[in-house]
Each structure stands twice: as C-alpha cells, then as structure tokens.
Design a protein around this motif. Sequence first.
Motif, PDB file in Angstrom:
ATOM      1  N   TYR A 337       0.814  -1.258  -0.123  1.00 30.52           N
ATOM      2  CA  TYR A 337       0.226   0.196   0.113  1.00 30.52           C
ATOM      3  C   TYR A 337       0.938   1.227  -0.063  1.00 30.52           C
ATOM      4  O   TYR A 337       1.820   1.316   0.607  1.00 30.52           O
ATOM      5  CB  TYR A 337      -0.907  -0.149   1.272  1.00 30.52           C
ATOM      6  CG  TYR A 337      -2.082  -0.677   1.120  1.00 30.52           C
ATOM      7  CD1 TYR A 337      -3.328  -0.764   0.750  1.00 30.52           C
ATOM      8  CD2 TYR A 337      -1.718  -2.157   1.751  1.00 30.52           C
ATOM      9  CE1 TYR A 337      -4.277  -1.510   0.741  1.00 30.52           C
ATOM     10  CE2 TYR A 337      -2.919  -3.114   1.708  1.00 30.52           C
ATOM     11  CZ  TYR A 337      -4.185  -2.754   0.804  1.00 30.52           C
ATOM     12  OH  TYR A 337      -5.093  -3.838   1.039  1.00 30.52           O
ATOM     13  N   ASP A 338       0.375   2.271  -0.839  1.00 33.24           N
ATOM     14  CA  ASP A 338       1.065   3.597  -0.594  1.00 33.24           C
ATOM     15  C   ASP A 338      -0.053   4.282  -0.135  1.00 33.24           C
ATOM     16  O   ASP A 338      -0.997   4.841  -0.682  1.00 33.24           O
ATOM     17  CB  ASP A 338       1.275   4.005  -2.142  1.00 33.24           C
ATOM     18  CG  ASP A 338       1.842   5.389  -1.850  1.00 33.24           C
ATOM     19  OD1 ASP A 338       2.219   6.042  -0.893  1.00 33.24           O
ATOM     20  OD2 ASP A 338       2.606   6.009  -3.090  1.00 33.24           O
ATOM     21  N   LYS A 339       0.155   4.914   1.251  1.00 31.13           N
ATOM     22  CA  LYS A 339      -1.119   5.450   1.891  1.00 31.13           C
ATOM     23  C   LYS A 339      -2.263   4.282   1.980  1.00 31.13           C
ATOM     24  O   LYS A 339      -2.214   3.297   2.484  1.00 31.13           O
ATOM     25  CB  LYS A 339      -1.090   6.877   1.589  1.00 31.13           C
ATOM     26  CG  LYS A 339      -0.049   7.732   1.825  1.00 31.13           C
ATOM     27  CD  LYS A 339      -0.390   9.119   1.194  1.00 31.13           C
ATOM     28  CE  LYS A 339       0.933   9.878   1.347  1.00 31.13           C
ATOM     29  NZ  LYS A 339       0.531  11.228   0.840  1.00 31.13           N
ATOM     30  N   GLU A 340      -3.346   5.053   1.480  1.00 34.17           N
ATOM     31  CA  GLU A 340      -4.427   4.107   1.299  1.00 34.17           C
ATOM     32  C   GLU A 340      -4.743   3.294   0.097  1.00 34.17           C
ATOM     33  O   GLU A 340      -5.625   2.563  -0.067  1.00 34.17           O
ATOM     34  CB  GLU A 340      -5.990   5.108   1.537  1.00 34.17           C
ATOM     35  CG  GLU A 340      -5.689   5.799   2.844  1.00 34.17           C
ATOM     36  CD  GLU A 340      -6.020   4.824   4.030  1.00 34.17           C
ATOM     37  OE1 GLU A 340      -6.612   3.811   3.843  1.00 34.17           O
ATOM     38  OE2 GLU A 340      -5.222   5.036   5.036  1.00 34.17           O
ATOM     39  N   GLU A 341      -3.695   3.414  -1.002  1.00 31.55           N
ATOM     40  CA  GLU A 341      -4.189   2.907  -2.024  1.00 31.55           C
ATOM     41  C   GLU A 341      -3.167   1.584  -2.281  1.00 31.55           C
ATOM     42  O   GLU A 341      -2.177   1.665  -2.074  1.00 31.55           O
ATOM     43  CB  GLU A 341      -3.744   3.895  -3.426  1.00 31.55           C
ATOM     44  CG  GLU A 341      -4.125   3.404  -4.801  1.00 31.55           C
ATOM     45  CD  GLU A 341      -3.588   4.338  -5.814  1.00 31.55           C
ATOM     46  OE1 GLU A 341      -3.749   4.103  -7.139  1.00 31.55           O
ATOM     47  OE2 GLU A 341      -3.109   5.418  -5.566  1.00 31.55           O
ATOM     48  N   ALA A 342      -3.825   0.736  -2.776  1.00 30.85           N
ATOM     49  CA  ALA A 342      -3.102  -0.670  -3.300  1.00 30.85           C
ATOM     50  C   ALA A 342      -2.348  -0.565  -4.390  1.00 30.85           C
ATOM     51  O   ALA A 342      -2.958  -0.137  -5.284  1.00 30.85           O
ATOM     52  CB  ALA A 342      -4.038  -1.960  -3.141  1.00 30.85           C
ATOM     53  N   VAL A 343      -1.008  -0.669  -4.507  1.00 35.95           N
ATOM     54  CA  VAL A 343      -0.233  -0.559  -5.576  1.00 35.95           C
ATOM     55  C   VAL A 343       0.461  -1.719  -6.121  1.00 35.95           C
ATOM     56  O   VAL A 343       1.089  -1.706  -7.019  1.00 35.95           O
ATOM     57  CB  VAL A 343       0.636   0.861  -5.407  1.00 35.95           C
ATOM     58  CG1 VAL A 343       0.047   1.865  -5.095  1.00 35.95           C
ATOM     59  CG2 VAL A 343       1.730   0.429  -4.121  1.00 35.95           C
ATOM     60  N   SER A 383       2.202  -5.517 -10.178  1.00 37.98           N
ATOM     61  CA  SER A 383       1.275  -4.578  -9.943  1.00 37.98           C
ATOM     62  C   SER A 383      -0.065  -5.298  -9.484  1.00 37.98           C
ATOM     63  O   SER A 383      -0.305  -6.451  -9.983  1.00 37.98           O
ATOM     64  CB  SER A 383       1.254  -3.753 -11.301  1.00 37.98           C
ATOM     65  OG  SER A 383       0.510  -4.624 -12.169  1.00 37.98           O
ATOM     66  N   GLU A 385      -2.961  -5.128 -10.980  1.00 40.22           N
ATOM     67  CA  GLU A 385      -3.508  -5.506 -12.187  1.00 40.22           C
ATOM     68  C   GLU A 385      -2.867  -6.734 -12.725  1.00 40.22           C
ATOM     69  O   GLU A 385      -3.699  -7.417 -13.221  1.00 40.22           O
ATOM     70  CB  GLU A 385      -3.380  -4.259 -13.380  1.00 40.22           C
ATOM     71  CG  GLU A 385      -4.237  -3.284 -12.920  1.00 40.22           C
ATOM     72  CD  GLU A 385      -3.511  -2.028 -11.939  1.00 40.22           C
ATOM     73  OE1 GLU A 385      -2.551  -2.534 -11.839  1.00 40.22           O
ATOM     74  OE2 GLU A 385      -4.311  -1.146 -11.530  1.00 40.22           O
ATOM     75  N   SER A 401     -11.431  -9.574  -6.037  1.00 45.33           N
ATOM     76  CA  SER A 401     -10.366  -8.566  -6.235  1.00 45.33           C
ATOM     77  C   SER A 401      -8.997  -8.849  -5.324  1.00 45.33           C
ATOM     78  O   SER A 401      -9.373  -9.598  -4.223  1.00 45.33           O
ATOM     79  CB  SER A 401     -10.945  -7.329  -5.797  1.00 45.33           C
ATOM     80  OG  SER A 401      -9.697  -6.225  -5.574  1.00 45.33           O
ATOM     81  N   GLU A 403      -7.085  -6.922  -3.986  1.00 48.28           N
ATOM     82  CA  GLU A 403      -6.814  -6.009  -2.900  1.00 48.28           C
ATOM     83  C   GLU A 403      -7.362  -6.444  -1.345  1.00 48.28           C
ATOM     84  O   GLU A 403      -7.114  -5.978  -0.512  1.00 48.28           O
ATOM     85  CB  GLU A 403      -7.453  -4.735  -3.441  1.00 48.28           C
ATOM     86  CG  GLU A 403      -6.876  -3.892  -4.484  1.00 48.28           C
ATOM     87  CD  GLU A 403      -7.496  -2.700  -4.848  1.00 48.28           C
ATOM     88  OE1 GLU A 403      -7.857  -2.085  -3.969  1.00 48.28           O
ATOM     89  OE2 GLU A 403      -7.490  -2.341  -6.219  1.00 48.28           O
ATOM     90  N   ARG A 408      -2.195  -5.098   5.336  1.00 50.73           N
ATOM     91  CA  ARG A 408      -1.591  -3.794   4.880  1.00 50.73           C
ATOM     92  C   ARG A 408      -0.056  -3.556   5.055  1.00 50.73           C
ATOM     93  O   ARG A 408       0.410  -3.548   6.425  1.00 50.73           O
ATOM     94  CB  ARG A 408      -2.398  -2.630   5.431  1.00 50.73           C
ATOM     95  CG  ARG A 408      -3.743  -2.562   4.929  1.00 50.73           C
ATOM     96  CD  ARG A 408      -4.616  -1.189   5.647  1.00 50.73           C
ATOM     97  NE  ARG A 408      -5.743  -1.010   4.886  1.00 50.73           N
ATOM     98  CZ  ARG A 408      -5.898  -0.082   3.969  1.00 50.73           C
ATOM     99  NH1 ARG A 408      -4.886   0.729   3.802  1.00 50.73           N
ATOM    100  NH2 ARG A 408      -6.851   0.221   3.269  1.00 50.73           N
TER     101      ARG A 408
END
Length: 412
Positions: A337-343, A383, A385, A401, A403, A408
């Motif tokens: 995660y980068d802050k709240e976003e799964a990357v 990634s 995706e 998903s 995610e 985390r």
Amino acid sequence: MSISKKRKEYLLEKFKYAAKEFGKSGAKSNHLAVPKEQQLSIDLGNRKVFGIINKILYWIENNFTYFFPRYNLFPEVGVEGRKIPGANTRVKYFNSDEQFDQRKFIGEQDGELKLYNLEGKLYDTTDKISKGKKGCVAYVITLDGKLVTHEHINVNKSEWAYRHSTLAGGKPILCSGLMKVVNGKITYIDNNSGHYKPESANLYNAVKKLEGLFSKDAKVACLPYWISLKKQIPLIRKISLAKREPVEKFLERMEKKGKDGLTQYERHFHRIKEFNEKYSEKLESQSVYAKVAAHNYKSVPISDCSNPKIIKMAIEHSIRRIIGANYGHKPKLDIKYDKEEAVGVNVIFHYKDDRSRFVEILDLHKCSYLSRIQENKYIITMSIEQADEFIKDALQIKIDSVEQLGTRLVMG
C-alpha cells in the motif's frame, strides 16, 4: 501383491468409519449453556498445550505412547466393546440409563447440602478404591451439570475397564478426576484424569458447580500436566506429589486477577478460545484449498468464502503447487500500500529455487514483475492489475479482487 476391488472398497469404508468415529470422540458439543472452550473432549493428541515444559511433556507422551499403557484410547473409538490390545479387557461406555443409575443427587439434611445416591441414601466412598487411592471414586461432571461417579477399574482387573470416558459415555464434559465423599460431604477432589486431561480452570468449574457440598476440611489437589503424565508411567505413577489446599484457598487463587485484568481461569479459557478460532480458520482454509485442488486448479469460485485470509492461503498453495514445491515451501502473499491505495503484490519465497521456478512461469505467461532479495527472502513484485490477471488466468481461480486478500504494508 495386488488388492482386489472388493477388498479396496472394504478398506475404504473401514477408513471412513474410523475417521467418523475419531471425529466424534475429538469434537466438542454444541451445548448452548457451556462455551466450547470450557468443554473437555477425550484427548486424541489434538489438545492445545501452553508453556514450554508442557509442550515437551506432551511431545514425549505422543511420541513414546508404549510407555503409557493406560493411554491406549483406540479401543474406545468405534465399536464399543473392542478389546484393548494385549489384554482381555473391553472399555465400558454407560448408556443414558446406566449413567442415570450412577448419578449422585443433591439433597438437604439439617440445613446442609449433601450428596445422595439413587436409593436416597447418603453417598459415601469410604469402602471404594480408584487408581490405587483408597476411599476414592472417579467422577465426571456432564455439560448439563450432572455428577456421575464410579470406581475406576483398570485393564485386566475384570472383563470391563471403567474409565472416566465410561462415566461420560465418551462425550464432552466439564471436568473429571477423583473424589472422596464421607457421609454425603466431599472431602477431597482433584483433576486426575488421563483421558480428558482437565487443567486448573476445568477443576475450578467443578468446584464451583459443587459449591456447598464440601466438608469444612475438604482439600483440592490440582495436578499440573507433568504430574498427570508421570501418573501414567507404571514404575512411578503411585508417587504422589500433588499439592493439596483448602477449597477456599484454591478458589481465591483462581479468582485473583493478574496484571491483564483476568483471573487464572478466565485467562486459560481466553487462550483456548483464541486457539479454537485459529483452528477453525485452519479447517476452513483446508476446505477451500481442497476445493481448489479437487478441480485440478481449474476455474474455481472461492470468493464466496467469508475470510480473505483463507482465500489468500488457497492462492499461496496454488502457487506452491504450480512450481512443484512441497507443503513447507508455500510462499507468502502480501498487498503493498502507498497510504490508502493498493499499488502492488509481493510474492515472498524462502528458497531461491522456488523463486526461479516461479519466474519461469511468469515469463511463460508474459507477466511483468520485479525481483529482489531482502533479508534472505526472495521477493517477486507485481502490479495489482498484473497479479489479478495472473491469479485468474494462470492459476484459474476466480476472485473478486486481489486487494481484498493482503495485509496492509505501507511502502517505504
């Protein structure tokens, strides 16, 4: 030597029956009034043990069972009346009528609560003997609070062996052990039971259930696990090292709160409950993985599972399977995660060869990835995706998903 089809079918049915009976003996009841963590089933080697000393002793018991002849529980699983190996003795299980005949009932005499037998006479064990202890009988307290007692009859003493499992009919209980009763009042109680292996918290439940029935000078003996184990070894089992204490002192010690705000018995049952929950997750994960394996890793909808950790475990096992590694080589899947976003997704291996075989499969499916080594861990990063595509196309496992599956981890 080939085995006939009929013989194979017979052996398969026999195995299924044995597995079913073991399951019944090892499972806890759905009794609504008693939480599962407070129930005791016959110990078939699946009991949670706390503390390093207890773990060592438990390992000794499980790996050197021939030193513990009274721990032979296999005759009790399956058809009642099966002979104990090396003996002419069978294990007796009480049916409901026989259990009722051996129940003890609470009555009042001169303002005092006392125990009575079925005939209405004051219960007294002075002329009894169990496990070599004069004046003692074996007891169990059933999940609905019934007290059932009988003399403990060992192997080769008669046609039938009477054990704690006898009194309970093999079912889960609150506690078991030995007790002495004089003129209707309990003068001694302990947790000496090799079948159910009650601990201090279980004995506490028994003492509370029988409150008001103890004599003024009654003693409680709580046997630590190592003493319970010692008592199964023929040469030294008669040596008594259990500490006896007054009922009031035992209750005071068990009800004293620690730094965590829990009493000793609360702490024990809390840990058992945590273990049971983890074990339940493990069983569910095995079920999900079996579903994946049964379909030969073809498209399997497992997103209906309620636990993301279990779906993740099925995917980890699927990766292990496609690289041809054994169970000890299961990789770990983590979401980055980068802050709240799964990357991104990390697939972490402990062995270089496992990583290399996984890279070959990624290359074969034309997947993009990064590879690095960190603290003796071999890490493949994709990634979100790309990982989603790999799981659905290469592993052929349907998920909602990627995610949803990871723990985390904030990127550094």
